[in-house]
Scaffold this motif. Structure first.
Motif, PDB file in Angstrom:
ATOM      1  N   ASN A   5      -0.851  13.751   1.984  1.00  0.00           N
ATOM      2  CA  ASN A   5      -1.553  12.635   1.341  1.00  0.00           C
ATOM      3  C   ASN A   5      -2.612  13.096   0.351  1.00  0.00           C
ATOM      4  O   ASN A   5      -2.643  12.641  -0.801  1.00  0.00           O
ATOM      5  N   GLN A  23       4.631   7.768  -4.753  1.00  0.00           N
ATOM      6  CA  GLN A  23       4.674   7.179  -3.412  1.00  0.00           C
ATOM      7  C   GLN A  23       5.916   7.611  -2.648  1.00  0.00           C
ATOM      8  O   GLN A  23       5.939   7.601  -1.421  1.00  0.00           O
ATOM      9  N   TRP A  24       6.973   8.028  -3.382  1.00  0.00           N
ATOM     10  CA  TRP A  24       8.208   8.410  -2.706  1.00  0.00           C
ATOM     11  C   TRP A  24       8.080   9.735  -1.969  1.00  0.00           C
ATOM     12  O   TRP A  24       8.900  10.056  -1.116  1.00  0.00           O
ATOM     13  N   THR A  27       7.173   7.938   1.132  1.00  0.00           N
ATOM     14  CA  THR A  27       8.135   6.929   1.567  1.00  0.00           C
ATOM     15  C   THR A  27       9.477   7.528   1.954  1.00  0.00           C
ATOM     16  O   THR A  27      10.104   7.088   2.916  1.00  0.00           O
ATOM     17  N   ALA A 192       8.408  -0.640   0.979  1.00  0.00           N
ATOM     18  CA  ALA A 192       7.902   0.322  -0.002  1.00  0.00           C
ATOM     19  C   ALA A 192       7.984  -0.240  -1.413  1.00  0.00           C
ATOM     20  O   ALA A 192       7.055  -0.088  -2.219  1.00  0.00           O
ATOM     21  N   GLU A 195       5.271  -2.764  -2.724  1.00  0.00           N
ATOM     22  CA  GLU A 195       3.997  -2.261  -3.229  1.00  0.00           C
ATOM     23  C   GLU A 195       4.038  -2.052  -4.743  1.00  0.00           C
ATOM     24  O   GLU A 195       3.057  -2.309  -5.441  1.00  0.00           O
ATOM     25  N   THR A 196       5.169  -1.564  -5.257  1.00  0.00           N
ATOM     26  CA  THR A 196       5.254  -1.259  -6.681  1.00  0.00           C
ATOM     27  C   THR A 196       5.870  -2.393  -7.500  1.00  0.00           C
ATOM     28  O   THR A 196       5.472  -2.625  -8.630  1.00  0.00           O
ATOM     29  N   THR A 383       1.618  -0.640   4.627  1.00  0.00           N
ATOM     30  CA  THR A 383       1.539  -0.106   3.268  1.00  0.00           C
ATOM     31  C   THR A 383       1.828  -1.187   2.244  1.00  0.00           C
ATOM     32  O   THR A 383       1.083  -1.390   1.280  1.00  0.00           O
ATOM     33  N   SER A 387      -1.533  -3.237   0.699  1.00  0.00           N
ATOM     34  CA  SER A 387      -1.708  -2.792  -0.689  1.00  0.00           C
ATOM     35  C   SER A 387      -1.578  -3.956  -1.649  1.00  0.00           C
ATOM     36  O   SER A 387      -2.332  -4.075  -2.623  1.00  0.00           O
TER      37      SER A 387
END
Length: 442
Positions: A5, A23-24, A27, A192, A195-196, A383, A387
């Motif tokens: 992290n 992030q992957w 993830t 996941a 979030e994006t 997450t 987020s």
């Protein structure tokens, strides 16, 4: 799980990763790990716990070496996915070995107490070590460091774990394995991408819908076949079911603390990676205190009287996080959050791991795997959801107060943390009702 992290900014620059792409690194590990834990639990029964431990350790070490030598993002992502795969084989074998080696109640409580202490210490060490290695060596050493650790663990396994022949009559439920893995991976992917890409994006909705549908088919299949991957009696047991719900909820709260305070310390208060890693140590200290408090109580107290106070302690920490000011100080504002969240986490994890594996018989590895599966799904949910909440609130605040970027970010963290605290309170109530008046915790 934690060492990469703090290394992310350095890694991103080195491999020229985009913001959505970084992030992957986290993830894709969760995809492999969370999606294959149930399969790993059944394979542990099939090939034997000792052999599973050795295969898992060796594979994890080789995957770490590949990641450390990564020349481009594709190579790194492949290595992280393989780490998840071999981690999914390793974890159920660890829990099954502990449960089989220490069947007596007194020894069992001590064993799972030590397990919780090691787990908490390693997560704290990962954050600190990630900062030190990134600052003074290179982010690649956050991968290479796994090799000597795996070598020591493998030597200890060969020395201390007795070979056990594979359980008679164990077969891998291929249909169940494919359905469980596909469904869990689809859920993790959907959380996941939220979030994006946002919750309304086609990829988000499609992945979550597919995950729910496939897992529903999985449940139907498990009801109808003779040798299911996840016997439904495992999750329908009131105490086990409550434990899984507690761990899922705990992971949501843990995410809020780790993610929000990482950015608060480095981007708002200006901490270096090393200083930020050291700042996380009270989380580990709290976890170890929680383990020490709860371990002697495992055989005497009801399951719900252990799980619920732990969840409420985490909720209290999150409530304090919701009050952190922009120009706050570490000791009055950050330290109490870390300590309370760590305290509650240690309290819940030891109880849940012990409860999940007691009296599970042939289902021990799978029952233990469900603990970590719950944790991965909870972390992914946290997450995506938190987020999104924090980002939306921050954007609204920034539009109303242009130029107040730090204030907007902290306001977003505050609101999301208070929401997470409320969720943990509701989860504690649900766990209380689910676990009923069962006897003492195992």
């Amino acid at each position: 799980m934690t060492i990469m992290n703090i290394a992310l900014p350095s890694l991103q620059r080195s491999l020229h990763l985009s913001d959505p792409g970084r992030q992957w690194v986290i993830t894709i590990y969760a995809l492999g790990y969370g999606g294959l834990l149930l399969v790993g639990g059944r394979l542990s029964d099939l090939v034997g716990r000792r052999r599973s431990l050795m295969i898992g350790l060796t594979g994890f070490a080789l995957a770490s070496a590949l990641g450390g030598a990564a020349l481009d993002p594709a190579m790194l992502f492949t290595a992280r996915a393989l780490q998840g795969v071999f981690g999914a084989l390793l974890t159920p074998s660890v829990l099954a070995t502990l449960a089989a080696t220490f069947p007596m109640p007194a020894e069992r409580g001590k064993a799972f107490g030590i397990y919780g202490t090691v787990m908490g210490s390693s997560s704290g060490l990962g954050v600190v070590l990630g900062g030190v290695l990134t600052d003074y060596l290179d982010w690649r050493w956050c991968m290479y460091v796994n090799l000597p650790i795996a070598a020591v663990a493998a030597a200890g396994t060969l020395y201390a774990v007795r070979p056990v022949s594979r359980a008679a009559g164990v077969r891998v439920d291929i249909a169940g394995a494919l359905l469980a893995t596909t469904g869990l991976m689809a859920l993790v992917l959907g959380f996941a991408r939220a979030e994006t890409d946002g919750w309304s994006a086609a990829i988000t909705i499609g992945s979550l819908a597919a995950g729910v549908l496939v897992l529903a088919v999985f449940v139907v299949v498990q009801k109808r076949i003779a040798g299911p991957l996840l016997p439904l009696r495992v999750v329908l047991d009131r105490r086990r079911g409550g434990s899984y719900l507690a761990v899922l909820s705990l992971a949501v709260g843990m995410f809020a603390t780790l993610f929000f305070l990482t950015f608060y310390l480095q981007n708002v208060l200006g901490y270096s990676p090393v200083r930020a890693g050291i700042a996380f140590l009270p989380l580990t200290a709290g976890l170890m205190v929680g383990v020490r408090i709860v371990s002697p109580l495992l055989m005497r107290a009801q399951v719900r009287s252990l799980l619920c106070p732990g969840l409420l302690t985490i909720a209290a920490g999150l409530a304090l996080l919701g009050l952190v000011p922009v120009h706050g100080g570490y000791w009055p504002h950050v330290f109490p959050v870390f300590f309370l969240v760590g305290l509650g986490t240690g309290w819940v994890l030891v109880t849940a791991n012990s409860t999940a594996t007691i009296g599970a018989g042939a289902d021990t590895a799978v029952a233990g795997a469900m603990v970590m599966t719950s944790q991965q799904i909870g972390a992914s949910l946290g997450t995506a959801l938190l987020s999104t909440v924090a980002g939306t609130i921050a954007a609204d605040h920034l539009r109303a107060h242009p130029g107040a970027k730090a204030e907007a970010a902290v306001h977003g963290f505050n609101v999301a943390s208070l929401g997470a605290a409320g969720f943990l309170c509701l989860a504690a109530l649900a766990v209380f009702l689910r676990t009923g008046r069962g006897g003492s915790a195992p």
